[in-house]
Write an enzyme that holds these catalytic residues in place. Sequence first.
Site, mmCIF file in Angstrom:
data_model
loop_
_atom_site.group_PDB
_atom_site.id
_atom_site.type_symbol
_atom_site.label_atom_id
_atom_site.label_comp_id
_atom_site.label_asym_id
_atom_site.label_seq_id
_atom_site.Cartn_x
_atom_site.Cartn_y
_atom_site.Cartn_z
ATOM 1 N N LYS A 120 -12.778 -1.189 7.102
ATOM 2 C CA LYS A 120 -12.150 -2.135 8.040
ATOM 3 C C LYS A 120 -12.611 -1.826 9.471
ATOM 4 O O LYS A 120 -13.456 -2.532 9.999
ATOM 5 C CB LYS A 120 -10.633 -2.082 7.914
ATOM 6 N N TRP A 170 0.810 -1.223 0.000
ATOM 7 C CA TRP A 170 0.000 0.000 0.000
ATOM 8 C C TRP A 170 0.838 1.265 0.000
ATOM 9 O O TRP A 170 0.533 2.219 -0.724
ATOM 10 C CB TRP A 170 -1.010 -0.018 1.158
ATOM 11 N N ASP A 216 -1.344 6.615 6.115
ATOM 12 C CA ASP A 216 -2.447 5.800 5.605
ATOM 13 C C ASP A 216 -2.825 4.808 6.705
ATOM 14 O O ASP A 216 -2.185 3.779 6.876
ATOM 15 C CB ASP A 216 -1.994 5.062 4.342
HETATM 16 N N1 PMP Z 1 -4.296 1.440 2.089
HETATM 17 C C1 PMP Z 1 -4.391 0.350 2.854
HETATM 18 C C2 PMP Z 1 -3.476 0.193 4.023
HETATM 19 C C3 PMP Z 1 -5.353 -0.632 2.554
HETATM 20 O O1 PMP Z 1 -5.460 -1.716 3.314
HETATM 21 C C4 PMP Z 1 -6.217 -0.439 1.455
HETATM 22 C C5 PMP Z 1 -7.311 -1.412 1.099
HETATM 23 N N2 PMP Z 1 -7.177 -2.672 1.471
HETATM 24 C C6 PMP Z 1 -6.050 0.713 0.681
HETATM 25 C C7 PMP Z 1 -5.096 1.640 1.036
HETATM 26 C C8 PMP Z 1 -6.932 0.979 -0.506
HETATM 27 O O2 PMP Z 1 -8.162 1.346 -0.024
HETATM 28 P P1 PMP Z 1 -9.412 1.627 -0.949
HETATM 29 O O3 PMP Z 1 -9.857 0.318 -1.481
HETATM 30 O O4 PMP Z 1 -10.369 2.243 0.008
HETATM 31 O O5 PMP Z 1 -8.984 2.554 -2.020
#
Ligand code: PMP
Length: 360
Positions: free
Chosen positions: A196, A101, A172
């Site tokens: 989450k 991520w 994030d």
């Molecule tokens: N950052 C992290 C740490 C994540 O776990 C996720 C999704 N699993 C995201 C970003 C992406 O999130 P989204 O699907 O809401 O764009």
Amino acid sequence: MNRLANFCAGPATMPTEVLQKAQAELLDWRGKGTSVMEISHRSADYIEIATKAEQDLRTLMGISDDYAVLFLQGGASLQFSAIPFNLLNGGTADYLNTGTWSQKAYKEAKRYETLGLGSINLVAQGGGKDVPTPDTWELTDGASYFHYCPNETIHGVQIFDTPKVNAPIVADMSSCILSEPINVSDFGLIYAGAQKNIGPAGLTLVIVRKDLMERASAWCPSILNYKNQADSDSMLNTPSTFAWYLSGLVFEWLLANGGVEGIAKTNRAKAELLYQVIDNSSFYDNAVNPRHRSIMNVPFTLADSELDKVFLEKSKNAGLLNLKGHRVVGGMRASIYNAVTYEQVQALADFMKEFEKTHA
Ligand code: PMP
């Protein structure tokens, strides 16, 4: 009622009490004769729901008036773009990569270099099992901001100490927000997809220090502009009203259950249960440096990957759902967010021990 233990990484399980409350008031919210999803976001009733959710979140996280709290859309992924648009301001931003991520956020920000908006500097690159130690970080003097991901959802790598850097910290927190107390004032900006620990998918939370909202580039699309969104109470366009409402119910649930401090104790105990089973066995393995093992996402492999299918089938039959690991890492992953109970994690730990006995 047949609600099983759901270890999905996201969208993840919601507290049953929250779903029951939503169910009870779904058709007729507080005697108004309509559901929440059928009323205008500009109506007094809805504004009350929205404001209460924000207030409760401020209480839960100890967010001061120096920060705006925004309820946006587009997921955490859209914030990968919104952040440089708003904060880069012709300077250099530092990115620490520790897994999928943070890597994605870095790559997306990197695209903005081509617009002449500024530079993106890779501070250090982790391999998904550990975090490069701060003495190896190549930080920029006077960076516009420092971006990192405290909890890598896929790799199960968590950074528990807030980095000591001189730039505003952008984090994030998609998979660790509200799991443990944090000091919001250590951060310039915190963002998280809701699906989450906050509520259902469709909502993205941004907590941003107000002085940082003044830096947006002239190129920044209005809908991504934090100042615009803050000035219009996150209602520049129609927000995700129902997800916002459900998140508000989750905040009420958390407040009624000991707040973030209370849930943090349970979260630690839940993670401990699983890591103990893994460490006491030569059948299961978790490759992450123990100092950085996530308390929200516990990936593990079996000694023989041929057994993965059997493990998934038998765990599902035992009422333990969604344990398949992300394809990047393979094996299994148990996501044990706030709404996963201690008893459910205990049931998983017991299942793992039993599975090892019969298959090792
Ligand atoms: N950052 C992290 C740490 C994540 O776990 C996720 C999704 N699993 C995201 C970003 C992406 O999130 P989204 O699907 O809401 O764009």
